[in-house]
Design a protein around this motif. Structure first.
Motif, PDB file in Angstrom:
ATOM      1  N   GLY A 160       0.860  -1.178   0.000  1.00 19.17           N
ATOM      2  CA  GLY A 160       0.000   0.000   0.000  1.00 19.17           C
ATOM      3  C   GLY A 160       0.895   1.226   0.000  1.00 19.17           C
ATOM      4  O   GLY A 160       2.112   1.104   0.171  1.00 19.17           O
ATOM      5  N   CYS A 161       0.312   2.398  -0.182  1.00 22.56           N
ATOM      6  CA  CYS A 161       1.112   3.623  -0.095  1.00 22.56           C
ATOM      7  C   CYS A 161       1.784   3.676   1.272  1.00 22.56           C
ATOM      8  O   CYS A 161       2.974   3.939   1.397  1.00 22.56           O
ATOM      9  CB  CYS A 161       0.220   4.846  -0.285  1.00 22.56           C
ATOM     10  N   SER A 162       0.991   3.428   2.311  1.00 25.24           N
ATOM     11  CA  SER A 162       1.504   3.436   3.670  1.00 25.24           C
ATOM     12  C   SER A 162       2.658   2.449   3.829  1.00 25.24           C
ATOM     13  O   SER A 162       3.687   2.754   4.432  1.00 25.24           O
ATOM     14  CB  SER A 162       0.375   3.065   4.631  1.00 25.24           C
ATOM     15  N   SER A 163       2.480   1.269   3.266  1.00 26.32           N
ATOM     16  CA  SER A 163       3.485   0.225   3.445  1.00 26.32           C
ATOM     17  C   SER A 163       4.788   0.552   2.725  1.00 26.32           C
ATOM     18  O   SER A 163       5.842   0.036   3.075  1.00 26.32           O
ATOM     19  CB  SER A 163       2.941  -1.116   2.970  1.00 26.32           C
ATOM     20  N   GLY A 175      -1.446  -0.107   6.414  1.00 28.73           N
ATOM     21  CA  GLY A 175      -2.542   0.794   6.072  1.00 28.73           C
ATOM     22  C   GLY A 175      -3.851   0.228   6.586  1.00 28.73           C
ATOM     23  O   GLY A 175      -3.904  -0.889   7.096  1.00 28.73           O
ATOM     24  N   ASP A 176      -4.906   0.986   6.426  1.00 32.06           N
ATOM     25  CA  ASP A 176      -6.207   0.506   6.880  1.00 32.06           C
ATOM     26  C   ASP A 176      -6.689  -0.641   5.988  1.00 32.06           C
ATOM     27  O   ASP A 176      -7.346  -1.572   6.461  1.00 32.06           O
ATOM     28  CB  ASP A 176      -7.234   1.641   6.927  1.00 32.06           C
ATOM     29  N   GLY A 177      -6.335  -0.599   4.700  1.00 35.13           N
ATOM     30  CA  GLY A 177      -6.664  -1.744   3.848  1.00 35.13           C
ATOM     31  C   GLY A 177      -5.847  -2.942   4.260  1.00 35.13           C
ATOM     32  O   GLY A 177      -6.357  -4.042   4.482  1.00 35.13           O
ATOM     33  N   ASP A 178      -4.580  -2.712   4.404  1.00 37.29           N
ATOM     34  CA  ASP A 178      -3.639  -3.774   4.730  1.00 37.29           C
ATOM     35  C   ASP A 178      -3.977  -4.456   6.056  1.00 37.29           C
ATOM     36  O   ASP A 178      -3.860  -5.674   6.181  1.00 37.29           O
ATOM     37  CB  ASP A 178      -2.244  -3.144   4.791  1.00 37.29           C
ATOM     38  N   SER A 179      -4.395  -3.678   7.036  1.00 35.22           N
ATOM     39  CA  SER A 179      -4.605  -4.225   8.379  1.00 35.22           C
ATOM     40  C   SER A 179      -6.047  -4.597   8.681  1.00 35.22           C
ATOM     41  O   SER A 179      -6.293  -5.464   9.506  1.00 35.22           O
ATOM     42  CB  SER A 179      -4.159  -3.216   9.443  1.00 35.22           C
ATOM     43  N   ASP A 225     -10.647  -9.720   0.962  1.00 31.77           N
ATOM     44  CA  ASP A 225      -9.431 -10.173   0.297  1.00 31.77           C
ATOM     45  C   ASP A 225      -9.833 -11.139  -0.814  1.00 31.77           C
ATOM     46  O   ASP A 225     -11.031 -11.368  -1.040  1.00 31.77           O
ATOM     47  CB  ASP A 225      -8.424 -10.811   1.268  1.00 31.77           C
ATOM     48  N   GLU A 226      -8.863 -11.702  -1.496  1.00 27.31           N
ATOM     49  CA  GLU A 226      -9.178 -12.553  -2.628  1.00 27.31           C
ATOM     50  C   GLU A 226      -9.725 -13.908  -2.199  1.00 27.31           C
ATOM     51  O   GLU A 226     -10.468 -14.551  -2.950  1.00 27.31           O
ATOM     52  CB  GLU A 226      -7.949 -12.742  -3.515  1.00 27.31           C
ATOM     53  N   LEU A 227      -9.356 -14.368  -1.022  1.00 23.36           N
ATOM     54  CA  LEU A 227      -9.928 -15.626  -0.548  1.00 23.36           C
ATOM     55  C   LEU A 227     -11.428 -15.462  -0.409  1.00 23.36           C
ATOM     56  O   LEU A 227     -12.208 -16.326  -0.801  1.00 23.36           O
ATOM     57  CB  LEU A 227      -9.311 -16.040   0.794  1.00 23.36           C
TER      58      LEU A 227
HETATM   59  C1  LIG Z   1      -3.002 -10.022  -2.560  1.00 24.48           C
HETATM   60  C2  LIG Z   1      -3.114  -8.625  -3.012  1.00 24.48           C
HETATM   61  N1  LIG Z   1      -4.311  -8.131  -3.328  1.00 24.48           N
HETATM   62  C3  LIG Z   1      -4.427  -6.867  -3.746  1.00 24.48           C
HETATM   63  C4  LIG Z   1      -3.344  -6.074  -3.861  1.00 24.48           C
HETATM   64  C5  LIG Z   1      -3.489  -4.677  -4.381  1.00 24.48           C
HETATM   65  N2  LIG Z   1      -3.329  -3.651  -3.352  1.00 24.48           N
HETATM   66  C6  LIG Z   1      -2.172  -3.019  -3.205  1.00 24.48           C
HETATM   67  S1  LIG Z   1      -2.229  -1.865  -1.988  1.00 24.48           S
HETATM   68  C7  LIG Z   1      -3.859  -2.193  -1.682  1.00 24.48           C
HETATM   69  C8  LIG Z   1      -4.644  -1.426  -0.671  1.00 24.48           C
HETATM   70  C9  LIG Z   1      -3.841  -0.513   0.127  1.00 24.48           C
HETATM   71  O1  LIG Z   1      -4.667   0.160   1.011  1.00 24.48           O
HETATM   72  P1  LIG Z   1      -4.112   0.627   2.414  1.00 24.48           P
HETATM   73  O2  LIG Z   1      -3.503  -0.532   3.115  1.00 24.48           O
HETATM   74  O3  LIG Z   1      -5.185   1.340   3.098  1.00 24.48           O
HETATM   75  O4  LIG Z   1      -2.881   1.573   2.026  1.00 24.48           O
HETATM   76  P2  LIG Z   1      -2.878   3.062   1.486  1.00 24.48           P
HETATM   77  O5  LIG Z   1      -2.437   2.944   0.070  1.00 24.48           O
HETATM   78  O6  LIG Z   1      -4.242   3.634   1.643  1.00 24.48           O
HETATM   79  O7  LIG Z   1      -1.891   3.724   2.344  1.00 24.48           O
HETATM   80  C10 LIG Z   1      -4.309  -3.188  -2.510  1.00 24.48           C
HETATM   81  C11 LIG Z   1      -5.681  -3.668  -2.493  1.00 24.48           C
HETATM   82  C12 LIG Z   1      -2.109  -6.637  -3.531  1.00 24.48           C
HETATM   83  N3  LIG Z   1      -0.979  -5.937  -3.606  1.00 24.48           N
HETATM   84  N4  LIG Z   1      -2.024  -7.893  -3.118  1.00 24.48           N
END
Ligand SMILES: Cc1ncc(C[n+]2csc(CCOP(=O)(O)OP(=O)(O)O)c2C)c(N)n1
Ligand SMILES: Cc1ncc(C[n+]2csc(CCOP(=O)(O)OP(=O)(O)O)c2C)c(N)n1
Ligand code: SF4
Ligand code: SF4
Ligand SMILES: [Mg+2]
Ligand SMILES: [Mg+2]
Lengths: 351, 607, 607, 351
Positions: free
Chosen positions: A67-70, A111-115, C273-275
């Motif tokens: 993610g961007c955060s990561s 990130g919020d998506g990641d976590s 997630d994809e699962l």
């Molecule tokens: C298994 C998998 N699914 C989907 C993705 C695509 N992907 C990359 S970052 C992300 C979401 C990031 O969101 P967040 O964690 O909130 O980080 P932000 O960019 O908002 O900081 C996704 C869905 C991936 N890299 N790997």
């Protein structure tokens, strides 16, 4: 399409810490995030916290998902090993690394998506394991890197850039962490470095798993009016029940405080935090009431920030596992292998 | 009456099957018999067939007594101990003509059918138990020991050996020991009093098991992990791999705890799932600990994403895949060799993985150690593909040995001194030695050693890249590294040479293959044998394939997965590869191979 | 001065590259130019090269103007529009000798290098923008439109067409339209005032794009889902598949909402997630909805366990794998064809999956529909393997057509009436038709239709089993079903016959392959072409392979994954298969294939 | 090794429900669980609840993961379709099936391993989606089917049959569900069918996602002294703040109650529950206080059982998605496919 090398110019005028390093020595490669992204401010706060805590850069390890955060783990402490893992599964990587060497300072950025979506299970279970680790959720209510989908922390009514409206209730990582028994739960705001830096320092010194939910606006996809994760909104709608001063082990407690208002807590490494209560009722060591307070304020659309909960006496991962003091990755082989003689002994049972 | 059978005496060469109900305590009685025969110096094979539940369903156990020392499942059932009324009919049907069947004559008569060519021996076990013991639980448990006593009389086991075993098992539980001995004696005496014992099927002392142990593959693999110096184990429970971690935990508790402080030189983590388990292993190994995870098929599926990361970011990891019947949940308590493709190409994108194929518990031990060495040497995941048959059954095994001169191969891991001595900046993904293997460092070791690990595009310096040439450079080196792997893995072993027919197999097929080959060769067929022990294949595999006009590939899956790997990764012409496939979930018998080979030859294949 | 160049005029046959910074709004200017050329009746190819971040990094866009109607990336860069000072040096280096380069002459001079064989044209874009527009944001955006105007003058685009496009885009935003038109005109006039326009590279009206549209594969696939009657879409965002679901959502909002009530005839679920995404698809399809998920490599890895379940329990599912560069996270914004093996054998155990290979957006549309039909007919997951190049770039495509007579093939799905008419109990896994395909029912339809779905061992009746024969019976039927699949999937298409050389390829390779074949054939080489469109392969693939002495297999991955499938699943002798591999993440050019073929032939391969 | 066919003898004396079915018509194949397993009692309660609710068997759909608990979906309502999915991932299967046909009665059965470890992420997110579904966690604190490892709900100090002691704090699914915003949260005990049956009926009628954590002892691996998930312990240490009566739509409210003590709530399908408060303070519609109460009692090692929280006005999955009334899987193709004419129209945008 590769990074521009960031000029590392010596700045003779910059203050040095006890290790003889200046702030810039805690920076990393140049950020490729959008100008104004909250995450860059968090990066700066981490740099500041590590500098002030005088952490030897090579004793820091950085973990992140995707993610961007990561991405930001590349942007601080260049002298540390970093592991940018797969999406949502950084907690297990960090747990394994911590098992192998208990003496490193682990910083996880997510990130919020990641976590909260793909990584929710791993987050919950790393909380249970309680490794010594600072874990940041750079929470912007969207998936930044994939261009603006709602995350699980998006508020009801948030409108995406494409015009969709989120109708799912948000997950609050703070409430979740409290319900999951996390021993250190805080919330910060990327736009308030003064509050954030001491939180980071306290988290890094807490001796266990320290979760900090950092509201970190995404200027590209979620900073418009109506977004409750925008700079403007967060600035106006946050409330800090306690303020926190962080005091390094070797410094005397300088702040003057009236008894009953301030709670000094000694952390794992001998450092201390002073908790100045702003809300007279608030008790950051009472999990049930902390959760109730956060939930109440959430109903009023307010974010509680600051050190929300802290459990001073919680056994960390290695204490519970009763692991040797030495790092497992450094134990001499002779100590690990029982040898030929013992093998014969063991096999006696199998006749 | 036993003894009066017309069948010729079969000394030390017959198979007993026990038909039980799981959860009723029969396992210890069956293992008592297995061990007793072994202690009498006679080679044995034990196979356990159990259901995927906890209690109340049919379970079977087979003991093959094999003078010749074969290691495969017996060809037929010569003596059946029927302890499960529910399966009686089909149990009876399974007995070979001329065989015997022992049943509980306390059962109602209408249950029983009979076969003219099978001699049924009724013993009133339930009644005897009621007579001799108090309490439902004791009576149920003692019924098992009692049939062991009956059997001892029937096949002439030495009662002293049996008693010795009970003495050892219950060394600190005298009362329990006495109860067990009483049950054993009761059965033994009853049989001798009512029948003329032994049967023509009987056990006679030999000296063929000296220096051997009865051990299962999971325990042996756990020992390998212990001896290889593994310090981090992470797993999520799954049949049939669970006992591997149980055993490791047991060994660690004994050999890895500081007696003075009680502190542990290991960490075992029960993860929340297999994704986390492999993540923990990768994190720990990245940070320099030897780390492993045992799992089975579904776990392999769940680990795919992380396995791709470890391949591409070049992190060691050791995975034990104790294979069970797939696809999907399949039959968790049945055996198969069906995960070769899922492991060899685990994950999306261009990935390749190193696989080791133990044929027995002995190799589970040695290959566990090799797996750690290879994983660190190659900086990549290494899979040990055993199966339920190897992993959970006790195999007669030459005593495991250890060379105290062994030192772990940590591969190209720079020590603090080596880093300190660097005159240039450390870069992670260079290939100074031309073998495709880069150098790595650990966190915390030196201020000069930092690097960044990522599954996203990176160049040879370890920096993030989206540049085509830089990306391709790393991918090409990874391909080179995989070619190096082929020179480092345990080589295939061959038996025989010069025949124009060859047979290629691996893993737990080895036992039935050897028996089949003996029969085929005895019948005059010239045929050589290659046992593959790893993927990627070394040149010896290529040479064997090239040297034989027709090759049988024997494996335990439907889709000819080993044959697929051979077809893709060697020069062999696939038309020369004839599959013999067995995939019903039970361990393979030699017969299946003998018949398979003969069927192909009957079709006129050029030999 | 332009026009004065010694280069020969190249009308409708050249490539322009735009070097931009991502997030700066250049995409719409570039697409404006692409569309304008297309509207002038001249075939175009547009390729977007963008970084895996949101803003501030270099991005490129290429427009190939191709009189001949080729669909692949252009061979070289003839005109470069350099809008990114940071990449100026390498951009300049990439221009073909005799080419042109347009840059912003407002840049400081020291930035600029020059090449004798490239003519550089400076236009003070920044200054012009400051002069003509207010506000930083507008100035940045209008710079893009302005260079479009400059380009229009240089390559002779019809200003009326450009204005027409702006009129359409900003039909309801008059002010915005005016601003854009002003920027366009400013650039156009400035160029004409300062240079003698057009260049020898120029666009001349043709009639070659009539009846064609510019559409990307993800949008076309989404249309296919809409038209196939898909009602449930579940996904987890991942580049480069995200726009598929975005498009589907857009279409549904327009065509699947009851205008009276606002109620939706669809559900779109952003899963955690994809699962979960594939789980939702399996659940929905099991319950009779047409359901799909778009994803890319990492998602495929995460879906493995569920894919095995769907294979074994026989549940339809449609998966779009828009492939990107692997392994692991790899390069998310680069293209590759690297998931064939991961999809074909997805999951542990003996599994096999059906794959479709669209070559273009047009086939993304048709194959999306076929995928749903096949998934229901075969009761199994079906993968549509497109890639980033097809999925995210706009391709010139013959207008998609629809047959209103189409009815979804629901396969052997019993209706309420059919269930009611059953005279015997319904059983799930019988094979009454001998094609390996059983009958299924939906919940809620009839009290007589219930069955139990499980990934654990089951027999032909659908009951749980751990019986060897019952298990094997189902597995053998599944193998039979997979053979049936080979007769139902879209057949491979061939071009040419009788040559002894053949070329086999698939998917997005088709575009460069066709161009390469034209060149090779023009050079006198006789060579036939087979475009594989699905796995398992039909007999036509077998026949083509058999009919050619030497075969080139062209694909975009390192490990020759298509060649692997051909080697394993056909009778072909693999020594006759020569790989031409391209895996640097950029769309393939014809040159790579021409050179590859010639190199092999130069080594003396028998033609 | 296959199941014994269970004799389906007609029992002329058994009472019939409005559909003319008797209790046995709601049974399934014979259980293969251990004699005395709590899960079998839960199965019996489900049979009873479905019978009493007069659900047409073929309108029920059953979902489960993998585990002893997950096996039980085969043991009730033989006339319903069932889907025994993979370990921990049943919620997504159930979500998809619910998307396809909103009119079925979904019953999901899971275990504490299935839901709190491998399946935690899916559980959290199905709670957010809020499909109409009864979701049971048959919670025994162990992994039964894999022979007795600790689950995430094992209490600190629990000793396994092999002798290990659990040192990780338990996850409480009730607290977790409350923090995640679940609209209906209850806890039952397999040994108390009288409380459990009305809870199941209320859950099935709630109109949204109803989570019931059922303490269901594992007699083989976790029923010994010292286990807080044993029959004996649960019987002694549970507390029900409210008692619940379930009232079918067409029956009059029979129970007599004093105002102020009883809270009648009308459910989705017109049925009602009467909540009789045993603790005067307890308010089952106040999430914050419900959580606080559960947490407090947990600190005293007590299990709160009964209907713990219920949010009457929560938009369910299909309401939020604004889905058509008709099941998606039954929409005529003509309604789904825009046809050739519209295609040409759509393509105009792509010129
Ligand atoms: C298994 C998998 N699914 C989907 C993705 C695509 N992907 C990359 S970052 C992300 C979401 C990031 O969101 P967040 O964690 O909130 O980080 P932000 O960019 O908002 O900081 C996704 C869905 C991936 N890299 N790997
Ligand atoms: C992916 C995967 N990993 C592991 C397993 C093995 N497994 C089967 S059931 C189970 C745990 C079940 O525990 P729980 O859900 O609490 O059910 P119980 O048996 O206690 O009722 C495990 C780990 C599996 N089936 N699939
Ligand atoms: S897209 Fe949002 S989160 Fe990502 S870098 Fe830009 S502002 Fe930050
Ligand atoms: S092992 Fe435990 S949970 Fe499983 S059936 Fe037996 S008692 Fe029930
Ligand atoms: Mg985010
Ligand atoms: Mg359990």
């Amino acid at each position: 399409m590769s990074f521009l090398p960031k000029p590392k110019v010596a700045h003779p005028g910059l203050p040095l810490n006890a290790l003889g390093l200046n702030r810039r020595d805690y920076e990393g490669v140049m950020s490729t995030l959008c100008a104004g992204c909250g995450h860059d401010s968090v990066t700066a706060a981490i740099v500041q916290a590590c500098f002030e805590l005088e952490l030897p850069p090579h004793n820091v390890v950085k973990f992140s998902g995707i993610g961007c955060s990561s991405k930001t783990t590349a942007y601080f402490v260049a002298g540390a090993h970093g592991f940018n893992a797969v999406h949502g599964r950084m907690p297990s990587i960090a747990s394994g690394a911590h098992a192998a060497n208990r003496h490193l300072h682990s910083i996880g950025v997510s990130g919020d998506g990641d976590s909260l979506s793909i990584g929710l299970g791993q987050l919950a279970h790393v909380i249970r394991r309680n490794p010594r680790m600072l874990y940041l959720i750079e929470n912007n209510g969207v998936y930044g890197l994939t261009k603006g989908q709602f995350s699980a922390s998006a508020d009801v009514g948030t409108r995406s850039r494409r015009g969709d409206v989120n109708e799912q209730r948000p997950l609050d990582p703070v409430l979740l962490a409290l319900a999951l028994g996390a021993p250190f739960v805080a919330r910060g705001f990327s736009g308030d470095r003064e509050q954030l830096v001491p939180l980071l320092k306290a988290g890094l010194s807490s001796g266990g798993f320290a979760l900090i939910d950092v509201l970190s606006p995404c200027v590209t996809f979620n900073d418009h009016e109506g977004s409750t994760k925008s700079y403007a909104y967060v600035r106006e709608h946050r409330e800090a029940p306690v303020a926190l001063d962080y005091i390094a082990p070797r410094r005397a407690i300088e702040a003057s405080y009236a008894a009953g208002e301030v709670l000094p807590v000694t952390l794992h490494d001998g450092s201390r935090v002073l908790l100045r209560k702003l809300e007279p009722d608030y008790d950051p060591t009472d999990r049930t009431r902390a959760a109730a307070f956060v939930q109440e304020r959430a109903l009023a659309n307010e974010y509680v920030t600051g050190l929300i909960y802290m459990e001073p006496e919680r056994r960390d991962f290695h204490t519970r596992h009763n692991t040797a003091d030495a790092a497992l990755n450094a134990l001499p082989f002779a100590r690990l292998c029982p040898g030929a003689g013992k093998l014969a002994e063991i096999l006696r049972e199998f006749r | 009456m036993p003894g009066s059978s017309a069948a010729p005496a079969r000394v030390n060469d017959f198979t007993i099957r026990f038909a039980n109900v799981n959860g009723s305590g029969s396992a210890s009685a069956n293992s008592l018999i297995l061990k007793a025969i072994c202690r009498m110096g006679v080679p044995v094979v034990g196979k356990n067939f159990f259901p995927s539940n906890i209690q109340g369903l049919p379970a079977w156990y087979e003991i093959r007594v094999t003078r010749a020392g074969w290691r495969a499942r017996g060809a037929s059932v010569d003596l059946l101990v029927a302890m499960n009324a529910e399966t009686y009919a089909r149990d009876l049907a399974d007995v070979a003509p001329g065989g015997w069947l022992v049943y509980d004559s306390s059962w109602p008569q209408e249950l029983l059918h009979s076969r003219a060519d099978v001699q049924a021996l009724g013993v009133p076990l339930a009644e005897l138990c009621t007579e001799h013991f108090e309490g439902g639980r004791t009576r149920t448990l003692m019924k098992n020991v009692m049939y062991a006593g009956v059997l001892a009389a029937l096949v002439d086991l030495d009662p002293a050996v049996l008693r010795g075993l009970l003495d050892e098992s219950f060394a600190r539980q005298q009362r329990l020991r006495d109860t067990n001995v009483r049950a054993l004696e009761t059965g033994y005496q009853w049989a001798r009093a009512h029948w003329s014992c032994p049967l023509p099927l009987r056990v006679e002392r030999m000296e063929a098991t000296r220096g051997q142990v009865l051990i299962d593959g999971n325990t042996a693999a756990a020992l390998g992990c212990l001896y290889a110096g593994a310090t981090v184990g992470a797993w999520y429970p799954i049949t049939p791999s669970t006992s591997l971690m149980d055993a490791f935990r047991g060994f660690c508790a004994q050999y890895r705890v500081d007696p003075a402080t009680g502190r542990h030189d290991y960490v075992i983590l029960q993860a929340e799932d297999e994704l986390a388990a492999i993540g923990i292993v990768i994190g720990a190994a990245w940070n320099g600990a030897r780390a492993f995870t045992p799992t089975s098929g579904p776990g392999i599926s769940l680990m795919q994403e992380f396995l791709g990361l470890a391949y591409y970011a070049e992190v060691p990891a050791v995975i034990f895949d104790v294979q069970r019947v797939g696809p999907s949940t399949g039959m968790p308590t049945r055996t198969q060799q069906c995960d070769l493709l899922a492991c060899a190409w685990a994950s999306h994108g261009d990935t390749r993985h190193v696989l080791l194929f133990p044929d027995s518990p002995a190799e589970c031990f040695t290959m566990a150690v090799q797996a750690f060495d290879l994983a660190e040497r190659l900086q990549t995941p290494v899979f040990v593909l055993s199966d339920l048959d190897i992993g959970m059954n006790d195999w007669l095994t030459p005593e495991l040995t250890w060379d105290d001169g062994y030192r772990p191969d940590r591969g190209k891991l720079l020590s603090a001194e080596q880093v300190a001595a660097l005159t240039t900046k450390f870069h992670r993904y260079l290939d100074p030695d031309g073998d495709g293997i880069p150098y790595r460092t650990l966190p915390g070791v030196s201020p000069k050693a930092a690097y960044f690990t990522r599954g996203s595009g990176h160049n040879r310096l370890g920096a993030y890249t989206e540049d085509s040439a830089e990306y391709q450079d790393v991918m090409d080196r990874l391909a080179r590294k995989f070619r190096t792997a082929a020179t480092l893995v345990p080589p295939a072993l061959s038996d025989g040479q010069g025949a124009s027919l060859g047979l290629v197999s691996f893993g737990s097929c080895d036992a039935p293959v050897r028996e089949a080959l003996a029969e085929l060769r005895a019948g005059g067929l010239a045929i050589d044998y290659l046992r593959v022990r790893a993927f990627p294949f070394g040149t010896e595999v290529e040479e064997f394939l090239a040297a034989h006009a027709a090759l049988f590939v024997v494996e335990q899956n439907r889709d000819a997965q080993l044959r697929s790997l051979l077809t893709l990764a060697t020069a062999v012409d696939k038309r020369r590869l004839f599959s013999i496939l067995h995939y019903d979930g039970l361990p393979m018998r030699a017969r299946c191979i003998v018949d398979g080979v003969r069927a192909v030859l009957a079709e006129g294949v050029q030999a």
